[in-house]
Design a protein around this motif. Structure first.
Motif, PDB file in Angstrom:
ATOM      1  N   TYR A 102       0.855  -1.178   0.000  1.00  0.00           N
ATOM      2  CA  TYR A 102       0.000   0.000   0.000  1.00  0.00           C
ATOM      3  C   TYR A 102       0.897   1.237   0.000  1.00  0.00           C
ATOM      4  N   GLY A 120       0.965  -1.659 -10.240  1.00  0.00           N
ATOM      5  CA  GLY A 120      -0.480  -1.509 -10.248  1.00  0.00           C
ATOM      6  C   GLY A 120      -1.213  -2.624  -9.533  1.00  0.00           C
ATOM      7  N   GLU A 121      -2.443  -2.869  -9.946  1.00  0.00           N
ATOM      8  CA  GLU A 121      -3.336  -3.807  -9.275  1.00  0.00           C
ATOM      9  C   GLU A 121      -2.686  -5.182  -9.108  1.00  0.00           C
ATOM     10  N   GLY A 122      -2.816  -5.721  -7.923  1.00  0.00           N
ATOM     11  CA  GLY A 122      -2.217  -7.009  -7.617  1.00  0.00           C
ATOM     12  C   GLY A 122      -0.818  -6.913  -7.059  1.00  0.00           C
ATOM     13  N   HIS A 125      -1.154  -0.737  -4.190  1.00  0.00           N
ATOM     14  CA  HIS A 125      -2.470  -0.101  -4.091  1.00  0.00           C
ATOM     15  C   HIS A 125      -2.300   1.275  -3.452  1.00  0.00           C
ATOM     16  N   VAL A 147      -9.543  -4.464   1.198  1.00  0.00           N
ATOM     17  CA  VAL A 147      -8.819  -4.889  -0.004  1.00  0.00           C
ATOM     18  C   VAL A 147      -8.046  -6.186   0.209  1.00  0.00           C
TER      19      VAL A 147
END
Length: 340
Positions: A102, A120-122, A125, A147
């Motif tokens: 994060y 990015g995603e995965g 965040h 999340v």
């Protein structure tokens, strides 16, 4: 408040590795009846991930994180002040070590850009947060719970410097330093610590970490920089006190005290950087340029350079992997500050 941290704890205990627990609309193949603290993790040891589980009225997908040989690999981590400077270097290093990270920062656009840059995603965040505002920190903790269901490592890195003489500095600048460097660490530990404690209730043997990125100025005083040094000294007091309390929840609390990171915006920003502040405040006798100030500080370091992101990362890895250490302030100063 969801069951996600407790569900994550069950899988941490059963599988002995980090996982992500996220809301799902799929049909569950595993259902937990009754209190999660009474579920035997032994029933999950052979579970293949990803798997969809139901706990009460909530359904989650439990999926694996990346694996590796080191303890740090695959951990879910939070870095405050992660959009720039030391924070960005730490976030990058943690992603490279296989962590889900994060990237939290007051500069939401910067956090989003950094998270995208890191994968990015995965992988990363972004979260927009004001670490000095309790509602904002509580919202950050809630987003992490939503999340990934929980986390394993909190790096409280966000900080500011407002240098100035005690005879001249405005009280507002002093209070701002205290709010960001001291009070914010309390707020981050409070709200993320609650999340870690809930996770620990079903994973009592899983150790997690809260690390404050402190400063060498938390170990020795700093001339015409009392607001910063005072807040950092206070931070070490919080580290020691939090460590005594949070050990009951499987949380180690430590500080890293880096030397000066000359390449980051804290020092090098042309408008508000410390080189400019120290030049203008007369902190360095005889200095006429920013280059004079930098040379003055580099000469104080036996290893003749400022701290770098990799230096702090290695200290983070040590703290996470060293299970028998809490309440400590680890200097990473190139020999400029030595413990006695």
């Amino acid at each position: 408040m969801s069951n996600a941290p407790e569900v994550r704890g069950l899988f941490l205990k059963a599988l002995g590795r980090p996982v992500i627990v996220a809301p799902s609309t799929a049909e569950p193949t595993v259902t937990f009846d009754g209190p999660l603290t009474e579920v035997c993790p032994c029933s999950l040891k052979e579970t293949e991930l990803p798997v969809v589980v139901r706990a009460g009225e909530e359904t989650y997908e439990v999926r694996p994180t990346r694996t590796g040989e080191r303890t740090i690999n695959g951990r879910v981590a939070l870095v405050t002040g992660g959009a720039q400077g030391f924070g960005a270097e730490i976030a990058r290093g943690l992603v490279e070590a296989g962590c889900f990270v994060y990237v939290a920062d007051l500069n939401g656009e910067g956090a989003a850009a950094k998270a995208a840059e890191l994968g990015g995603e995965g992988v990363a965040h972004p979260i927009t947060v004001n670490v000095a505002d309790e509602d904002s920190v509580a919202a950050m903790a809630a987003e992490i719970e939503r999340v990934t269901g929980g986390l394993d490592l909190v790096v409280s890195n966000a900080g500011i410097v407002r240098a100035g003489s005690v005879l001249e500095q405005d009280a507002s600048a002093f209070r701002l330093s205290t709010d960001i460097n001291y009070v914010a660490f309390f707020l981050v530990t409070k709200h993320l610590g609650q999340l870690l404690a809930r996770q620990h209730s079903t994973a009592p043997e899983w150790l997690t970490d809260i690390i404050q990125i402190n400063s060498k100025s938390g170990l020795v005083g700093s001339n015409k920089n009392a607001a910063y040094a005072g807040s950092k000294f206070g931070g070490i007091g919080l580290v020691q006190s939090f460590a005594l309390e949070m050990v009951a929840h499987g949380v180690k609390v430590n500080a890293i005290c880096p030397g000066n990171f000359y390449d980051g915006p804290l020092w090098s920003d042309p408008d508000r950087g410390l080189f400019v502040q120290y030049l203008n405040s007369g902190k360095v006798p005889g200095a006429k340029t920013v280059a004079d100030v930098k040379e003055f500080y580099e000469a104080k370091v036996p290893m003749r350079r400022g701290a770098q992101g990799i230096d702090v990362l290695r200290a983070i890895f040590y703290i996470v992997e060293q299970e028998y250490e809490t309440g400590q302030a680890v200097p990473v100063t190139g020999g400029q500050v030595m413990l006695s």
